[in-house]
Scaffold this active site. Structure first.
Site, PDB file in Angstrom:
ATOM      1  N   TYR A  97       0.812  -1.219   0.000  1.00 31.46           N
ATOM      2  CA  TYR A  97       0.000   0.000   0.000  1.00 31.46           C
ATOM      3  C   TYR A  97       0.848   1.274   0.000  1.00 31.46           C
ATOM      4  O   TYR A  97       2.052   1.238   0.155  1.00 31.46           O
ATOM      5  CB  TYR A  97      -1.044   0.004   1.103  1.00 31.46           C
ATOM      6  N   GLU A  98       0.152   2.392  -0.222  1.00 32.60           N
ATOM      7  CA  GLU A  98       0.776   3.707  -0.428  1.00 32.60           C
ATOM      8  C   GLU A  98       1.753   3.697  -1.600  1.00 32.60           C
ATOM      9  O   GLU A  98       2.790   4.350  -1.581  1.00 32.60           O
ATOM     10  CB  GLU A  98       1.492   4.186   0.851  1.00 32.60           C
ATOM     11  N   GLY A  99       1.396   2.979  -2.648  1.00 36.30           N
ATOM     12  CA  GLY A  99       2.264   2.828  -3.810  1.00 36.30           C
ATOM     13  C   GLY A  99       3.159   1.635  -3.614  1.00 36.30           C
ATOM     14  O   GLY A  99       4.003   1.622  -2.713  1.00 36.30           O
TER      15      GLY A  99
END
Length: 574
Positions: free
Chosen positions: A437-439
């Site tokens: 997550y978050e890229g």
């Protein structure tokens, strides 16, 4: 689970890697005295050990529960969060004009690291709120700040980030949520939000009095792709004239995900505008949503990198305790055939040293990055650019470290590590989301080679790597890795490497750079302390982890042709 905050190593990292004394020399951060720094590190350690860590196993086994649109956490979570808010921990780096303490980001990083190490799933709640504060404070109107910031800064209200949609995934530009201007009536000047978002961390829960969703959406006639995205603040409850939560907004949690780990963190499907009555306010300018959201995401990516350190610390503590207490077999070659603690056996010792050196190296990188963020906030443009270049390295390598250290923790437990009751497996399961997550970490590496590598025509990365070399006198391995990374950076920037070549080598190259910076920051700790213990940990890192990273050079320069030797049908099936 028992937990002890790594306070001494955190204070060392703040002093040496972040340079907290230099930061506190500026009037803005003058309150960050050595006594206060120690008090914060020790105080949050007490809260984490006493209230958050005991809930980690409960959160994993019981988890968040969805019931007809509402999400409830197990007993104990509400009281622990209320104590976190009452003691002011959420406000450490918050803007003073909205009730924050205005202290350096470095100190807020310490708070987040300690809480997450004690209970990673729970720690995601304040982590997302911090990002919402950043986005509204930097991009919101004065009216929007007055409505939301004080309660978000205190932690009485929580914040979320709503990007992902079922059809879009990481392609944010493909989102379909719409925002229609309200022309008249009570909410004139605001927008009606309609759409569905998925994977929304802490999107619904019963711990805070209100939840402020930051939602990406398109206004009518907006350009296609990411250029047409705007950002909106959408409260769970409308805020009345007194500043308190009023009537319920038209936003609901349709379900929560059943996940591999972080069970205490509700991952929600959020539906906005079922009844065409979901009201939101624009944050920043129209079509400027992605820039505003990236303010939030940059903060989140640093804190996700921190999660790698957090999970590694927890797994290390559990594995070390088990290796100390588990008696099995005499040490090979010993005259005394009495069974010894498994920590005495060479391979277990190797794994423990690997766990510890990687954890402390990732922590050093974390606080070095935080210190650069603080310097950037004080107007140091070079530090601000260096911080931006470090973020993808921290996020990607830090979370890879979390996964590896958690896996080694299971291995040290042996068969008992595969049994849920020991708790070692929870770290392994919880860790696996952080590289996603978050890229994803692949996206972080791509960002590093396509954007960060070109900052100031390559000078930002060149200067970073050049700064490492003077401290490598006692570590030829670190010097060799740094020179190799610099050579690869030059190749990627030279024009000889195509875009595909850069992307093909991005992950190994970013790993090389991250390990080089981490090894450098450990060396700086040795120079500052002179202790045998830190020197031994750093030697292990620089003589084992660093050469492994140097070995990634072939993959970093292997080019994209190798990846396309097989056509897609042969690779994945027709």
């Amino acid at each position: 689970m028992s937990f002890t905050a790594p306070t001494a190593d955190q204070i060392l990292a703040m002093q040496v890697n972040a340079g907290i004394a230099d930061i506190a020399a500026h009037a803005r951060f003058a309150d960050a005295t050595p006594d206060l720094v120690a008090a914060i590190a020790e105080g949050i350690g007490q809260l984490a050990a006493g209230e958050w860590a005991p809930l980690a196993r409960i959160g994993d086994t019981q988890g968040a529960k969805w019931d007809n649109g509402e999400v409830h956490l197990p007993d104990g979570f509400r009281a622990a969060y209320a104590d976190f808010v009452a003691q002011g921990w959420n406000s450490i780096a918050g803007p003073v004009e909205f009730g924050g303490q205005g202290l350096p980001f470095t100190l807020a990083t310490c708070v987040m690291e300690t809480l997450g190490a004690a209970n990673m799933g729970f720690g995601l709640l304040p982590m997302l709120t911090v990002g919402a504060i950043e986005a509204i404070n930097h991009h919101g109107s004065d009216a929007l700040k007055a409505t939301y910031l004080a309660k978000l800064v205190s932690g009485e209200w929580s914040g979320t980030m709503n990007l992902t949609e079922p059809q879009a995934g990481s392609d944010v530009g493909a989102l379909r949520t719409i925002a229609t201007p309200i022309a008249d009536g009570e909410h004139q000047g605001k927008f009606l939000i309609k759409g569905t978002k998925i994977y929304i961390t802490w999107g619904e829960h019963d711990l805070a009095d209100n939840i402020i969703h930051l939602v990406l959406a398109r206004t009518p006639g907006a350009p296609a792709g990411s250029r047409g995205i705007s950002l909106f603040a959408v409260p769970k409850f409308h805020v009345d004239a007194t500043g308190q939560p009023g009537a319920r907004n038209d936003v609901r949690c349709a379900s929560i995900e059943h996940k591999l780990g972080i069970h205490a963190s509700p991952t929600c499907v959020m539906v906005f505008g079922d009844h065409d009555a979901c009201v939101g306010e624009m944050v920043g300018r129209e079509h400027g949503g992605l820039a505003a959201m990236f303010t939030m995401m940059n903060s989140a990516r640093i804190n996700v990198g921190s999660q790698g350190v957090q999970i590694a610390e927890g797994a290390l503590q559990k594995a070390a305790a088990y290796a100390r207490d588990r008696i099995q077999s005499p040490r090979a070659g010993a005259q005394d055939k009495t069974p010894v603690a498994i920590a005495e056996h060479p391979d277990v010792r190797r794994m423990l040293l690997r766990m510890r050196s990687m954890t402390e190296g990732a922590r050093a990188l974390l606080y070095y990055t935080a210190g650069q963020v603080d310097r950037g906030a004080l107007g140091d443009e070079a530090a601000a650019k260096r911080a931006e270049a470090l973020v993808p390295l921290l996020k990607a390598w830090g979370t890879d470290v979390g996964c590896e250290v958690a896996s080694l923790g299971v291995q040290i437990h042996g068969g008992m590590g595969f049994i849920e009751e020991t708790g070692a497996a929870q770290f392994y399961r919880d860790a696996r989301i952080a590289p996603i997550y978050e890229g994803t970490n692949g996206i972080q590496a791509a960002d590093f080679v396509t954007r960060k590598l070109g900052y100031d025509n390559g000078a930002v990365i060149h200067t970073l790597l050049t700064d490492i070399l003077p401290d490598c006198g006692e570590s030829p391995e670190l010097a060799s890795l740094t020179r190799d990374a610099a050579a690869i950076a030059s190749w990627m920037a030279s024009g000889d490497a195509s875009l595909d070549d850069k992307l093909a080598g991005s992950v190994p190259f970013a790993t090389m750079c991250a390990v080089a910076v981490a090894g450098w920051q450990l060396v700086r700790q040795v120079h500052a302390t002179g202790t045998h213990e830190k020197a031994a940990i750093t030697r292990f890192f620089n003589r084992t982890i660093v050469p492994e990273a140097r070995g990634l050079g072939a993959a970093a320069m292997g080019g994209a042709a190798l990846l396309y030797d097989l056509d897609t049908a042969a690779l994945v099936g027709a």
